[in-house]
Structure formats: C-alpha cells, structure tokens
Motif scaffolding. Structure first.
Motif, PDB file in Angstrom:
ATOM      1  N   LYS A 225       0.836  -1.209   0.000  1.00  0.00           N
ATOM      2  CA  LYS A 225       0.000   0.000   0.000  1.00  0.00           C
ATOM      3  C   LYS A 225       0.874   1.265   0.000  1.00  0.00           C
ATOM      4  CE  LYS A 225      -2.848   2.200   3.225  1.00  0.00           C
ATOM      5  NZ  LYS A 225      -3.466   2.062   4.516  1.00  0.00           N
ATOM      6  N   LEU A 226       1.821   1.294   0.934  1.00  0.00           N
ATOM      7  CA  LEU A 226       2.639   2.502   1.133  1.00  0.00           C
ATOM      8  C   LEU A 226       3.474   2.861  -0.095  1.00  0.00           C
ATOM      9  CD1 LEU A 226       3.562   4.324   3.672  1.00  0.00           C
ATOM     10  CD2 LEU A 226       5.604   2.890   3.642  1.00  0.00           C
ATOM     11  N   GLU A 227       4.058   1.851  -0.727  1.00  0.00           N
ATOM     12  CA  GLU A 227       4.984   2.107  -1.842  1.00  0.00           C
ATOM     13  C   GLU A 227       4.293   2.029  -3.198  1.00  0.00           C
ATOM     14  OE1 GLU A 227       8.063   3.079  -1.651  1.00  0.00           O
ATOM     15  OE2 GLU A 227       8.202   2.920   0.535  1.00  0.00           O
ATOM     16  N   ASN A 228       2.979   1.834  -3.216  1.00  0.00           N
ATOM     17  CA  ASN A 228       2.264   1.655  -4.488  1.00  0.00           C
ATOM     18  C   ASN A 228       2.950   0.619  -5.375  1.00  0.00           C
ATOM     19  OD1 ASN A 228       0.127   3.508  -4.140  1.00  0.00           O
ATOM     20  ND2 ASN A 228       1.621   5.163  -4.408  1.00  0.00           N
ATOM     21  N   ILE A 229       3.096  -0.559  -4.832  1.00  0.00           N
ATOM     22  CA  ILE A 229       3.757  -1.644  -5.586  1.00  0.00           C
ATOM     23  C   ILE A 229       2.964  -1.910  -6.877  1.00  0.00           C
ATOM     24  CG2 ILE A 229       4.239  -4.155  -5.482  1.00  0.00           C
ATOM     25  CD1 ILE A 229       6.201  -2.534  -3.766  1.00  0.00           C
ATOM     26  N   ASP A 230       3.699  -2.064  -8.003  1.00  0.00           N
ATOM     27  CA  ASP A 230       3.031  -2.262  -9.302  1.00  0.00           C
ATOM     28  C   ASP A 230       2.672  -3.724  -9.548  1.00  0.00           C
ATOM     29  OD1 ASP A 230       3.230   0.425 -10.622  1.00  0.00           O
ATOM     30  OD2 ASP A 230       5.327   0.100 -10.044  1.00  0.00           O
ATOM     31  N   MET A 231       3.428  -4.627  -8.929  1.00  0.00           N
ATOM     32  CA  MET A 231       3.177  -6.038  -9.193  1.00  0.00           C
ATOM     33  C   MET A 231       3.822  -6.911  -8.125  1.00  0.00           C
ATOM     34  SD  MET A 231       4.760  -8.380 -12.199  1.00  0.00           S
ATOM     35  CE  MET A 231       4.044  -7.567 -13.583  1.00  0.00           C
ATOM     36  N   VAL A 232       3.157  -8.007  -7.803  1.00  0.00           N
ATOM     37  CA  VAL A 232       3.805  -9.039  -6.982  1.00  0.00           C
ATOM     38  C   VAL A 232       4.015 -10.228  -7.907  1.00  0.00           C
ATOM     39  CG1 VAL A 232       3.479 -10.652  -5.056  1.00  0.00           C
ATOM     40  CG2 VAL A 232       2.857  -8.238  -4.783  1.00  0.00           C
ATOM     41  N   ILE A 233       5.216 -10.797  -7.884  1.00  0.00           N
ATOM     42  CA  ILE A 233       5.484 -11.980  -8.711  1.00  0.00           C
ATOM     43  C   ILE A 233       6.205 -13.031  -7.867  1.00  0.00           C
ATOM     44  CG2 ILE A 233       7.591 -10.985  -9.783  1.00  0.00           C
ATOM     45  CD1 ILE A 233       6.664 -12.537 -12.384  1.00  0.00           C
ATOM     46  N   VAL A 234       5.689 -14.254  -7.935  1.00  0.00           N
ATOM     47  CA  VAL A 234       6.229 -15.355  -7.121  1.00  0.00           C
ATOM     48  C   VAL A 234       6.399 -16.598  -7.999  1.00  0.00           C
ATOM     49  CG1 VAL A 234       5.094 -14.521  -4.989  1.00  0.00           C
ATOM     50  CG2 VAL A 234       3.901 -16.148  -6.483  1.00  0.00           C
ATOM     51  N   GLY A 235       7.000 -17.622  -7.444  1.00  0.00           N
ATOM     52  CA  GLY A 235       7.134 -18.893  -8.160  1.00  0.00           C
ATOM     53  C   GLY A 235       6.009 -19.849  -7.768  1.00  0.00           C
ATOM     54  N   ALA A 236       6.174 -21.119  -8.095  1.00  0.00           N
ATOM     55  CA  ALA A 236       5.154 -22.112  -7.736  1.00  0.00           C
ATOM     56  C   ALA A 236       5.809 -23.473  -7.528  1.00  0.00           C
ATOM     57  CB  ALA A 236       4.107 -22.225  -8.837  1.00  0.00           C
ATOM     58  N   ASP A 237       5.189 -24.264  -6.674  1.00  0.00           N
ATOM     59  CA  ASP A 237       5.664 -25.633  -6.426  1.00  0.00           C
ATOM     60  C   ASP A 237       4.789 -26.676  -7.103  1.00  0.00           C
ATOM     61  OD1 ASP A 237       6.964 -24.053  -4.093  1.00  0.00           O
ATOM     62  OD2 ASP A 237       8.031 -25.950  -4.271  1.00  0.00           O
ATOM     63  N   ARG A 238       3.505 -26.343  -7.245  1.00  0.00           N
ATOM     64  CA  ARG A 238       2.583 -27.245  -7.950  1.00  0.00           C
ATOM     65  C   ARG A 238       1.385 -26.412  -8.369  1.00  0.00           C
ATOM     66  NH1 ARG A 238       1.648 -33.363  -7.263  1.00  0.00           N
ATOM     67  NH2 ARG A 238       3.410 -33.279  -5.844  1.00  0.00           N
ATOM     68  N   ILE A 239       0.962 -26.561  -9.617  1.00  0.00           N
ATOM     69  CA  ILE A 239      -0.207 -25.829 -10.101  1.00  0.00           C
ATOM     70  C   ILE A 239      -1.255 -26.851 -10.540  1.00  0.00           C
ATOM     71  CG2 ILE A 239      -1.073 -24.104 -11.744  1.00  0.00           C
ATOM     72  CD1 ILE A 239       1.820 -23.034 -11.955  1.00  0.00           C
ATOM     73  N   ALA A 240      -2.426 -26.787  -9.912  1.00  0.00           N
ATOM     74  CA  ALA A 240      -3.490 -27.741 -10.222  1.00  0.00           C
ATOM     75  C   ALA A 240      -4.128 -27.388 -11.571  1.00  0.00           C
ATOM     76  CB  ALA A 240      -4.537 -27.701  -9.114  1.00  0.00           C
ATOM     77  N   ALA A 241      -4.943 -28.319 -12.095  1.00  0.00           N
ATOM     78  CA  ALA A 241      -5.559 -28.128 -13.415  1.00  0.00           C
ATOM     79  C   ALA A 241      -6.436 -26.877 -13.471  1.00  0.00           C
ATOM     80  CB  ALA A 241      -6.370 -29.362 -13.779  1.00  0.00           C
ATOM     81  N   ASN A 242      -6.993 -26.456 -12.342  1.00  0.00           N
ATOM     82  CA  ASN A 242      -7.855 -25.251 -12.354  1.00  0.00           C
ATOM     83  C   ASN A 242      -7.055 -23.962 -12.148  1.00  0.00           C
ATOM     84  OD1 ASN A 242      -7.167 -25.416  -9.676  1.00  0.00           O
ATOM     85  ND2 ASN A 242      -9.216 -24.942  -8.908  1.00  0.00           N
ATOM     86  N   GLY A 243      -5.728 -24.072 -11.938  1.00  0.00           N
ATOM     87  CA  GLY A 243      -4.894 -22.878 -11.776  1.00  0.00           C
ATOM     88  C   GLY A 243      -4.572 -22.537 -10.331  1.00  0.00           C
TER      89      GLY A 243
END
Ligand code: MRU
Length: 342
Positions: A225-243
């Motif tokens: 909120k304070l810094e007006n972040i433009d995007m959060v981006i992370v990795g993944a360990d497992r992604i199910a068929a529905n996302g």
C-alpha cells in the motif's frame, strides 16, 4: 557462480549447499542417491525446478550404484529407489515429474542390458538439467515484458538461479527486466522460517545489481500500500488443473492483499510445475516441516511451545491470480479451460 548441481569426473554429484549461504559458498559431494535425498530434505538444494533436477541426478546415482547382474532384480530394486527419491519432498511436483521420466525409461527398456539402462539414465539427468535451464531463460524473457520503467515489484521466497539451473522463474523475470527497463525497485520478503528471501534472494539481487529492499513477511501488506507496488510476482511448487497454486507459505496472504489493493499478482513457473492430474489445490499435499524451524534461529528463541504448526507452503486460489508466466507465454486470468488449451 558455478552450477548449483553438476556431475564430477568420477560420476558423483556436486551440490551447492544453500543452507550455508550467503556467508559460505560450500559445494558438497553426493556419492550415492541417499545422500541426495538427505540434501533435498534439509533444503541444501531447494526450489521446485532445482529439486526436480536433483531428483534426476539422484535417479542416475540410484542406477549407477546398483551392482545387480540379474535384470529383473535390477529393475525391482531400482524402482523402489525411484519411489524413495520421489517421496523426499512432497509438494513440488517437479520431483515427481522428473522421477516419472526415469520410471518410463525403465518400463520401456526392460529387455535391454543393465549397462545400456545406466547410460540412458545418465543422458536423461543431463537432459533434464539443460531443459530446465532453457525453460527458465524463456520464462525470464516472456515475463519481463510485463515490466515498465520505474516499476516497483515485490517477490517472495527465492526463485532465482539457486532454485533452477538457469536464471530462475519469478526472480529470473526480475533479473531480465532489470536489464531492459530503467529504475526497477524490488522488495524481497525475508521468508520465515528458513529465510530463503533474506539469505538467498538478496544474495542473488546483489550479484545482479538489482535495487532490492529487504522487508519482513509481516510488512508486506503495509509496503504494498505505502509504496504503491506495481506487481507481486512469485514462483510455484505445484499448479493444479484449475490454476490453484501451491507456493511458499505466505504467498496466499500476498495474493489476498493484491486483490484488495488491485495490484497485479503473477506466478512464474515452467510447465513441469503443472499437475493436471489434480483438479484443484485441495488435492495438494502440503509439506509440514519440523517444529524446530520455528523454535530457533541458530539460537533458541522460544522457551516453551506446546503447539507449533509449520506448513512450508500454502494454496493461492486461481481467481486471485492475474497471470501465470510460462516458457510458452502468459496464461492471463488462469482457469481450467485456459490451462488445458495452452
Ligand atoms: O521450500 P523451498 O525453498 O523449496 O520453497 C521454494 C518455493 O516455494 C519457490 O517459490 C518455488 O519452489 C519456485 S522456485 C522457482
């Protein structure tokens, strides 16, 4: 930096022990598959794609060390060893994915001689290593197109060269963007309890001259909120068929905050991290780690705790995700239909 995992000339495996970073760059030699299993369990090598590669190298050692002359016995014992490798960490599907490739080789070469199978295992381990490298290079390029000059981005855990055999996934995207755009600012969460953010992401950002600010996990909503972040981006360990996405504990709360503040929330992951055999995140086995990880930070920090809960991952529902950056492109607003079509 040398490769995080490589074969030695005598056929053993050298692994950068990430538990010693950032202060000591120590490479440990694994002479057999059980040693690699131990290194995976204690997070000397970690991060979904890197765990997959370590699993692949373990499969090779499991075959190489097996001095069984009878073909049926060889296949029987090796299959059991492959199962052991597969179970060393439960959440990152990349491990299962890599081991399945070796099981398939075994299954389809039953009639061939043992030496030939061992050679196929060696080639497959090397192939998985170089595939993961190329894939993370592509993810980095694809994802960096989302970034503009003066971007402020927040990331969680470590998803860089220490978590893959290439530049990384989410951190790979950040590194690539840092070369392309002006004045990128990165905020890295420390990532309790094992501090992959403060120990590893900062170490990588320093090496890549990235303007990176360290924050605690509990500061994330405030900073977004304070810094007006433009995007959060992370990795993944497992992604199910529905996302639905399993990733480092703390990811879900970031996605919830992003949804509240209308900040794009992206996941970067290779196709080897998708598990289309499960319908949703409900079916994902979340690793629960030793409570000791919460009770000490080198020295004891808790006098007495009757109950401790230490899940290593959480599940972010697909409807909180703006897009999944893959090696083939970005799946915007992912859902089952889009993932299956991609
Ligand atoms: O427990 P770790 O350090 O293996 O957890 C790592 C993560 O959660 C990463 O975000 C994920 O594996 C993706 S790494 C490219």
């Amino acid at each position: 930096m040398k490769e995080i995992i490589s074969f030695t000339k005598v056929g053993s495996v050298l692994i950068l022990d990430q538990t010693k970073l950032p202060f000591v760059e120590l490479y440990v030699e694994a002479k057999n598959y059980s040693q690699i299993i131990k290194l995976i369990k204690k997070l000397s090598i970690r991060g979904a794609p890197a765990i997959g590669v370590a699993g692949a190298f373990a499969c090779f050692l499991a075959a190489k060390d097996l001095f069984e002359k009878n073909s049926q016995n060889f296949i029987g014992t090796l299959s059991k060893r492959l199962d052991e490798i597969k179970l060393s960490r439960p959440t990152a599907v990349n491990l299962e994915w890599a081991v399945k490739r070796f099981s398939y080789i075994l299954e389809t070469n039953k009639e061939k001689n043992i030496g030939f199978i061992k050679t196929l295992f060696f080639k497959e381990a090397r192939k998985i290593f170089s595939e993961e490298k190329k894939v993370s290079e592509s993810i980095s390029k694809v994802g960096s197109k989302l970034f503009k000059d003066n971007f402020k981005v927040l990331t969680h855990c470590n998803t860089g060269s220490l978590a893959t055999t290439g530049p990384g996934t989410a951190l790979g995207v950040i590194k690539h963007a840092n070369k392309r755009i002006k004045k990128l600012k990165v905020y890295a969460t420390e990532t309790r309890p094992l501090l992959q953010g403060s120990r590893l992401t900062l170490w990588e950002c320093n090496k890549s001259n990235i303007d990176c600010t360290l924050i605690t996990d509990s500061m994330a909503s405030h900073v977004i909120k304070l810094e007006n972040i433009d995007m959060v981006i992370v990795g993944a360990d497992r992604i199910a068929a529905n996302g639905d996405v399993a990733n480092k504990i703390g990811t879900y709360q970031l996605a919830v905050t992003c949804s509240f503040h209308k900040v794009p929330f992206y996941v970067a992951a290779p196709f080897s991290t998708f598990d289309l055999s499960i319908k949703s995140g409900k079916e994902i086995n979340i690793e629960e780690r030793d409570k000791k990880e919460l009770l000490s930070i080198g020295t004891k920090i808790v006098a007495k705790a009757k109950k401790v809960f230490n899940p290593a991952f959480d599940i972010t529902p697909y409807n909180l995700i703006s897009g999944i950056v893959t090696e083939k492109g970005i799946i915007k607003k992912p859902d089952k239909a889009k993932i299956l079509k991609f």
